[in-house]
Design an enzyme around this catalytic site. Structure first.
Site, PDB file in Angstrom:
ATOM      1  N   GLY A  85     -23.472  -1.423  -4.488  1.00  0.00           N
ATOM      2  CA  GLY A  85     -24.777  -1.747  -3.897  1.00  0.00           C
ATOM      3  C   GLY A  85     -25.909  -1.709  -4.911  1.00  0.00           C
ATOM      4  N   ALA A 119     -18.794  -3.683   1.741  1.00  0.00           N
ATOM      5  CA  ALA A 119     -18.070  -2.640   2.479  1.00  0.00           C
ATOM      6  C   ALA A 119     -16.776  -3.193   3.069  1.00  0.00           C
ATOM      7  CB  ALA A 119     -18.954  -2.064   3.576  1.00  0.00           C
ATOM      8  N   THR A 128     -16.933  -6.665  -8.532  1.00  0.00           N
ATOM      9  CA  THR A 128     -17.144  -6.646  -7.076  1.00  0.00           C
ATOM     10  C   THR A 128     -18.593  -7.032  -6.768  1.00  0.00           C
ATOM     11  OG1 THR A 128     -15.478  -4.925  -6.798  1.00  0.00           O
ATOM     12  CG2 THR A 128     -17.002  -5.234  -4.976  1.00  0.00           C
ATOM     13  N   LYS A 174       0.861  -1.180   0.000  1.00  0.00           N
ATOM     14  CA  LYS A 174       0.000   0.000   0.000  1.00  0.00           C
ATOM     15  C   LYS A 174       0.893   1.224   0.000  1.00  0.00           C
ATOM     16  CE  LYS A 174      -4.498   0.827   0.332  1.00  0.00           C
ATOM     17  NZ  LYS A 174      -5.598   0.026  -0.225  1.00  0.00           N
ATOM     18  N   ILE A 220     -28.279   7.640   1.448  1.00  0.00           N
ATOM     19  CA  ILE A 220     -28.472   9.060   1.762  1.00  0.00           C
ATOM     20  C   ILE A 220     -28.777   9.837   0.476  1.00  0.00           C
ATOM     21  CG2 ILE A 220     -27.140   9.192   3.912  1.00  0.00           C
ATOM     22  CD1 ILE A 220     -24.714  10.005   2.192  1.00  0.00           C
ATOM     23  N   PHE A 250     -20.141   1.753   3.978  1.00  0.00           N
ATOM     24  CA  PHE A 250     -18.891   2.144   4.653  1.00  0.00           C
ATOM     25  C   PHE A 250     -18.488   1.112   5.700  1.00  0.00           C
ATOM     26  CE2 PHE A 250     -22.617   4.459   6.185  1.00  0.00           C
ATOM     27  CZ  PHE A 250     -22.722   3.932   7.463  1.00  0.00           C
ATOM     28  N   ASP A 284      -6.966   4.948  -4.808  1.00  0.00           N
ATOM     29  CA  ASP A 284      -7.580   4.586  -3.535  1.00  0.00           C
ATOM     30  C   ASP A 284      -8.223   5.881  -3.022  1.00  0.00           C
ATOM     31  OD1 ASP A 284      -7.043   1.980  -1.576  1.00  0.00           O
ATOM     32  OD2 ASP A 284      -7.561   3.753  -0.461  1.00  0.00           O
ATOM     33  N   LEU A 332     -26.603   2.289  -1.991  1.00  0.00           N
ATOM     34  CA  LEU A 332     -26.868   1.933  -3.397  1.00  0.00           C
ATOM     35  C   LEU A 332     -25.902   2.688  -4.295  1.00  0.00           C
ATOM     36  CD1 LEU A 332     -30.786   1.988  -3.407  1.00  0.00           C
ATOM     37  CD2 LEU A 332     -29.307  -0.024  -3.459  1.00  0.00           C
ATOM     38  N   GLY A 333     -24.628   2.569  -3.988  1.00  0.00           N
ATOM     39  CA  GLY A 333     -23.607   3.218  -4.804  1.00  0.00           C
ATOM     40  C   GLY A 333     -23.226   2.308  -5.961  1.00  0.00           C
TER      41      GLY A 333
HETATM   42  P1  NAD Z   1     -19.924   4.310  -3.485  1.00  0.00           P
HETATM   43  O1  NAD Z   1     -19.337   5.514  -2.884  1.00  0.00           O
HETATM   44  O2  NAD Z   1     -20.222   4.311  -4.950  1.00  0.00           O
HETATM   45  O3  NAD Z   1     -21.281   3.893  -2.726  1.00  0.00           O
HETATM   46  C1  NAD Z   1     -21.502   4.090  -1.369  1.00  0.00           C
HETATM   47  C2  NAD Z   1     -22.991   4.395  -1.218  1.00  0.00           C
HETATM   48  O4  NAD Z   1     -23.308   4.444   0.162  1.00  0.00           O
HETATM   49  C3  NAD Z   1     -23.371   5.746  -1.830  1.00  0.00           C
HETATM   50  O5  NAD Z   1     -24.497   5.600  -2.674  1.00  0.00           O
HETATM   51  C4  NAD Z   1     -23.683   6.596  -0.609  1.00  0.00           C
HETATM   52  O6  NAD Z   1     -24.668   7.579  -0.875  1.00  0.00           O
HETATM   53  C5  NAD Z   1     -24.182   5.541   0.361  1.00  0.00           C
HETATM   54  N1  NAD Z   1     -24.150   5.944   1.758  1.00  0.00           N
HETATM   55  C6  NAD Z   1     -23.232   6.738   2.373  1.00  0.00           C
HETATM   56  N2  NAD Z   1     -23.577   6.911   3.675  1.00  0.00           N
HETATM   57  C7  NAD Z   1     -24.705   6.213   3.858  1.00  0.00           C
HETATM   58  C8  NAD Z   1     -25.551   5.993   4.996  1.00  0.00           C
HETATM   59  N3  NAD Z   1     -25.295   6.560   6.172  1.00  0.00           N
HETATM   60  N4  NAD Z   1     -26.621   5.194   4.845  1.00  0.00           N
HETATM   61  C9  NAD Z   1     -26.898   4.626   3.649  1.00  0.00           C
HETATM   62  N5  NAD Z   1     -26.158   4.807   2.552  1.00  0.00           N
HETATM   63  C10 NAD Z   1     -25.072   5.592   2.656  1.00  0.00           C
HETATM   64  O7  NAD Z   1     -18.924   3.128  -3.131  1.00  0.00           O
HETATM   65  P2  NAD Z   1     -18.858   1.681  -3.795  1.00  0.00           P
HETATM   66  O8  NAD Z   1     -17.775   1.665  -4.802  1.00  0.00           O
HETATM   67  O9  NAD Z   1     -20.220   1.215  -4.165  1.00  0.00           O
HETATM   68  O10 NAD Z   1     -18.313   0.831  -2.556  1.00  0.00           O
HETATM   69  C11 NAD Z   1     -19.158   0.491  -1.472  1.00  0.00           C
HETATM   70  C12 NAD Z   1     -18.320  -0.173  -0.386  1.00  0.00           C
HETATM   71  O11 NAD Z   1     -17.690  -1.333  -0.918  1.00  0.00           O
HETATM   72  C13 NAD Z   1     -17.196   0.708   0.176  1.00  0.00           C
HETATM   73  O12 NAD Z   1     -16.994   0.390   1.525  1.00  0.00           O
HETATM   74  C14 NAD Z   1     -15.984   0.262  -0.634  1.00  0.00           C
HETATM   75  O13 NAD Z   1     -14.781   0.488   0.077  1.00  0.00           O
HETATM   76  C15 NAD Z   1     -16.266  -1.213  -0.779  1.00  0.00           C
HETATM   77  N6  NAD Z   1     -15.604  -1.826  -1.950  1.00  0.00           N
HETATM   78  C16 NAD Z   1     -15.854  -1.365  -3.192  1.00  0.00           C
HETATM   79  C17 NAD Z   1     -15.214  -1.953  -4.285  1.00  0.00           C
HETATM   80  C18 NAD Z   1     -15.458  -1.472  -5.692  1.00  0.00           C
HETATM   81  O14 NAD Z   1     -15.040  -2.171  -6.632  1.00  0.00           O
HETATM   82  N7  NAD Z   1     -16.106  -0.335  -5.910  1.00  0.00           N
HETATM   83  C19 NAD Z   1     -14.332  -3.034  -4.091  1.00  0.00           C
HETATM   84  C20 NAD Z   1     -14.122  -3.514  -2.790  1.00  0.00           C
HETATM   85  C21 NAD Z   1     -14.766  -2.884  -1.726  1.00  0.00           C
END
Ligand code: NAD
Length: 381
Positions: free
Chosen positions: A194, A274, A159, A89, A213, A253, A124, A190-191
């Protein structure tokens, strides 16, 4: 004698702190303001791989702590995903909003390049692909690239696939069949990941509770649901834990499994993307004691890592998805091992990774870059 030993130890704290690591590199470039630390934890299984975080750390100590912890995590993640990489890292000390410049990332690229392939990095928290376009002017040891640069593109696709395999495996373990449609899921976030997981579950006909949110994502998932046989119910952020679902799917998160949320959970299992879901190790034990099955996050969310690692061989989506499918077997193996040994699932997963690394150590020690000398030191003639 004791006093001598104490004096020796005193100036050697750094070696004690990195006692589990192979190498730590402090990178300093006053002309660009670059102050970075690269930590290589273990390269038994291949060159170290890990993203580069940029954060306004309040001290070198804090930055070092973070990079040591994160690089170790990458060793386990790579071992679990069986991707022929070790753990590393990098952290850049600085404010991503104020302190970035093309020159700073070029300087960082030079340091990465100086390791000759012992460390591969990419984006990252706090860094973006735009930053790495500059780093890539100085080094080839960057991955997690967009497709236009020969990379695999959006890592949230594999993922999310991996999370769906983790959910299937969990259903199989709990009910003897892996059909996704037969169960109810509470999805937090639902990012990028999700939303895809939620869509996949709706397409399978599942009943999902969702929260985010961001109101726009909630409307979008309702629109997806309308075209499927699945059912979606939007709930308030704080109500997601107490839903009468079978599986809680955290995709927002870390630290979400803690003293406040565990008492609210009525689910049979937790399977989500997460990172670092357990706030502390003891929360894994609390889940076990409450009879809630926990799918270790770093195994469930490895799809993106599998894609990033695959770039070393030239990106191929089919190959990535085929490997991501193994998450199903890996999760079942962890559940089986934990049930047999009485360990938590996290402890079982860690032990399985440690065994894989120990087996690797029997074959080789650490990863060293093949050297091609420019001239012979000795000639035969
Ligand atoms: P993202 O930022 O696209 O999505 C996160 C979502 O969570 C957003 O829609 C945000 O609005 C929502 N959110 C934030 N606070 C919230 C709350 N209090 N209540 C409900 N929803 C809330 O991130 P992502 O890429 O979808 O990743 C999601 C998780 O998975 C993270 O922890 C990330 O570290 C992990 N992850 C992602 C990947 C990847 O390929 N993107 C790989 C491994 C791990």
């Amino acid at each position: 004698m004791l006093a001598e030993k104490a004096a020796l130890t005193k100036g050697f704290e750094i070696f004690e702190r990195m006692s589990e690591h192979e190498q730590v590199i402090f990178c300093n470039d006053p002309s660009t303001g670059l102050r970075a630390i690269i930590a290589i934890h273990d390269t038994t299984l291949g060159p170290a791989l890990g993203g580069c975080r940029m954060q306004p750390y309040s001290s070198v100590d804090e930055a070092l702590e973070d990079v040591l912890r994160l690089s170790k995590g990458m060793t386990y993640k790579c071992a679990a995903a069986d991707v022929d990489f070790g753990g590393g890292k990098a952290v850049i000390i600085g404010d991503p909003k104020k302190d970035k410049s093309p020159e700073l990332f070029r300087a960082f690229g030079q340091f990465v390049n100086s390791l000759g392939g012992r460390f591969y990095t990419g984006t990252d928290m706090g860094t973006t692909m735009d930053d790495f376009i500059y780093a890539m002017k100085e080094t080839n040891f960057v991955n997690g690239l967009p497709e236009v640069y020969g990379g695999g593109g959006d890592s949230s696709i594999p993922t999310a696939e991996g999370v769906l395999y983790g959910l299937k495996a969990t259903n199989q373990w709990l009910s003897g069949e892996d059909d996704l449609g037969q169960h109810r899921y509470a999805i937090q976030g639902l990012g990028k990941v999700g939303f895809k997981v939620a869509s996949g579950l709706l397409q399978a006909g599942a009943h999902i509770y969702v929260t985010d949110i961001n109101a726009a994502s909630l409307r979008e998932i309702e629109a997806v649901a309308a075209k499927t046989t699945g059912k979606v119910q939007v709930v308030a952020n704080e109500d997601i834990y107490a839903q009468e679902a079978d599986i809680f799917v955290p995709c927002a998160f870390g630290g979400i499994i803690n003293d406040t949320t565990i008492p609210q959970l009525t689910v049979k299992a937790i399977v989500g993307s997460a990172n670092n879901q357990l706030l502390e190790d003891r929360h894994g034990k609390l889940l076990r004691d409450k009879g809630i099955l926990y799918a270790p996050d770093y195994i469930v969310n490895a799809g993106g890592l599998i894609q990033v690692a695959d770039e070393l061989y030239g990106s191929n989506h089919e190959r990535v998805l085929a490997k991501t499918k193994h998450i199903y077997d890996a999760i079942l193996e962890v559940y089986k091992e934990a049930t047999g040994s009485g360990k938590t699932t996290e402890e079982s997963a860690n032990a399985m990774c440690e065994k894989r690394i120990a087996d690797g150590k029997k074959r080789n020690s650490f990863y060293s870059v093949p050297v091609k000398p420019k001239w012979s030191i000795r000639t035969l003639s």
